[in-house]
Design a protein around this motif. Structure first.
Motif, short mmCIF file in Angstrom:
data_model
loop_
_atom_site.label_atom_id
_atom_site.label_comp_id
_atom_site.label_asym_id
_atom_site.label_seq_id
_atom_site.Cartn_x
_atom_site.Cartn_y
_atom_site.Cartn_z
N ALA A 56 0.83 -1.11 -0.09
CA ALA A 56 0.07 -0.05 -0.03
C ALA A 56 0.71 1.24 -0.04
O ALA A 56 2.04 1.16 0.59
CB ALA A 56 -0.87 0.15 1.37
N GLN A 285 -5.51 1.94 4.65
CA GLN A 285 -5.48 0.80 4.57
C GLN A 285 -6.28 -0.38 5.26
O GLN A 285 -6.49 -0.35 6.39
CB GLN A 285 -4.12 0.49 4.97
CG GLN A 285 -3.57 -0.96 4.85
CD GLN A 285 -2.98 -1.01 3.23
OE1 GLN A 285 -3.08 -0.41 2.46
NE2 GLN A 285 -2.75 -2.60 2.94
N PRO A 289 -0.19 -3.52 6.44
CA PRO A 289 0.75 -3.49 5.37
C PRO A 289 2.08 -4.34 5.82
O PRO A 289 2.39 -4.33 6.71
CB PRO A 289 0.91 -2.03 5.12
CG PRO A 289 0.61 -1.29 6.56
CD PRO A 289 -0.23 -2.07 7.12
#
Length: 500
Positions: A56, A285, A289
């Motif tokens: 991301a 997100q 991540p």
């Protein structure tokens, strides 16, 4: 030619013997059985997805701007500029950087100039013969001295590495404090907005109950209701006013907290009371991540402490080896100040100074054990920070997803409650229902309105918490990126001292 070579060899023999003796004695330094044992946790052991599944873009370092609230942005800027706790973090960073400069100075030669003018009586019962013995003379000294510790075994270099690691940790701590401060300002601001929305609900409740009281009075006057319904309706007004007063108190306290964060008492008084509807939600997100560990300043700070502790262990090992200094001086010394700078008063000297620890009463081994224990503690502190960071991010992702589902269900429940309330009021006005049905329906409506405000505020608060959990847009500075990236992107790098 042969005699000349032999003569030179003979002259060098004492130096060679001394060098061999130093090396032999250095081999007797005993560090056996001492070392760190803790291991850094890697990404796989933390359940973090691989990069192809969770890649991301990095969060913007000014993520709060995405909420679209100018007042919030101004408060964050003001807090970063004036919060005392952030200034303390900056002062600690300056101190750590100064310590690194001090450690670096040990690698460089030192030069000093000394002047000493003394009027002295010389003792007749010592080494001074008459007429000097028993006399009073002026003694002058003007001398330039230099020294340089030859860092053969890396004592000063490892001390510098430890100081640099501590300075980098302090820099990351300051960045982490800045991220935390920004998130606390945003959360306090949204808490203020939540209370303002709750106050609006309470005021609507008070107005609604006042209208209901008028209706009940008209029905009592018409003989359609009894004093029981009148008393029930009158009791709702003090309750609504009490709720308004309690919310006013909470709003004042929330504003005080916000003022403290920005470092300016009364700063919130100049602002328009925020409302949740005026804030634009942000999208973050939806999972953890893969490079989470590289996005958080607190994790970087913990890793830099591991690096500093590793260098401390290496420094403790160098203390088992010889310490070699090269010293030199040149200057003038004389009896009588008038002769100080004349021919014959000059003096000079140059030579090495070697210190080899042979028996220190166990001090060096104890020091090494202590530094190794510090390294174990730093590694486990890093592991704890990483585990807490993963849990924090996972909590916020879970909450955001759950709150969205709760809001959908709440909206449906509120629609049904408001429909039931409208029907209850209409039936009561038509004389087809009693007032108890109105009160019951109203209670459900008010509860849903409060819940709607709380969920909306929780959604914003959790978005802020997730932004902080994902690092708040922090990136390691370029001058520390090499060490920080190896420590934080995969959490797989292990300090050399921790693996021996």
């Amino acid at each position: 030619m042969t005699d000349s070579f032999a003569a030179r060899a003979l002259r060098r023999t004492p130096v060679m013997v001394a060098a061999l003796l130093v090396v032999a004695l250095a081999g007797c330094a005993d560090m056996a059985g001492i070392g760190a044992h803790a291991k850094l946790r890697d990404a796989g052991s933390l359940g973090i997805a691989s990069a192809d599944k969770a890649a991301a873009p990095a969060l913007d370092s000014q993520w709060w701007l995405a909420f679209g609230d100018a007042q919030l942005s101004g408060l964050v800027d003001q807090a970063v500029a004036g919060n005392p706790n952030l200034q303390v973090a900056q002062a600690r960073l300056a101190r750590a950087q100064a310590n690194a400069d001090v450690a670096g100075a040990a690698l460089k030669p030192k030069v000093g100039l000394d002047f000493n003018g003394t009027r002295q009586k010389f003792n007749t019962n010592y080494i001074y013969p008459e007429p000097l013995g028993g006399s009073i003379q002026n003694v002058g000294l003007l001398q330039l001295g230099a020294s340089w510790e030859l860092d053969f075994f890396g004592k000063n270099r490892t001390a510098l590495d430890a100081a640099i690691g501590a300075a980098n940790a302090a820099a990351a701590d300051a960045d982490a404090a800045r991220v935390l401060l920004a998130s606390n300002v945003a959360r306090s601001y949204f808490q203020w907005a939540r209370l303002n929305d709750q106050l609006a609900v309470a005021q609507r409740t008070l107005a609604q109950r006042d209208e209901t009281l008028k209706l009940v009075r008209d029905r009592v006057s018409a003989g359609l209701d009894t004093r029981l319904e009148l008393r029930q309706s009158e009791g709702g007004l003090p309750e609504a006013r009490q709720q308004i007063e309690a919310l006013d108190e909470q709003i004042a306290i929330a504003k005080h907290a916000l003022d403290a964060l920005v470092g300016q008492p009364g700063a919130s008084d100049a602002l328009k009371p925020p409302l949740i509807a005026s804030v634009k939600p942000i999208v973050l997100q939806p999972n953890i991540p893969a490079d989470l560990l590289g996005r958080r300043a607190d994790i970087a700070a913990a890793r830099w402490r591991v690096e500093a502790a590793t260098s401390d262990v290496a420094n403790a090992k160098t203390l088992f080896y010889p310490n070699v200094n090269l010293t030199a001086f040149v200057g003038f010394q004389s009896l009588g100040f008038g002769k100080l700078l004349k021919s014959g008063s000059e003096q000079w000297g140059v030579g090495p100074a070697i210190h080899l620890p042979i028996f220190e009463g166990g001090q060096l081994r104890a020091n090494l054990r202590g530094k190794s224990a510090d390294l174990d503690a730093a590694v486990e502190s890093y592991n704890a920070t990483v585990i807490d960071a993963v849990r924090d991010a996972a909590d916020q992702v879970t909450s955001i997803q759950s709150i969205a589902r709760q809001q959908a269900e709440q909206r449906a429940a509120q629609t049904a409650a408001e429909g039931a309330y409208d029907i209850a009021v209409q039936r009561y006005r038509a004389g087809l229902g009693n007032y108890l049905n109105v009160l019951t329906a109203e209670t459900s409506v008010l509860a849903q309105r409060r819940l709607a405000v709380d969920l909306a505020a929780r959604a914003l608060d959790t978005q802020v918490a997730l932004a902080r959990a994902l690092g708040g847009g922090w990136q390691p500075p370029s001058n520390t990126a090499s060490a920080a990236s190896g420590a934080t992107t995969t959490a797989s790098a292990t300090p050399s001292a921790a693996t021996h």
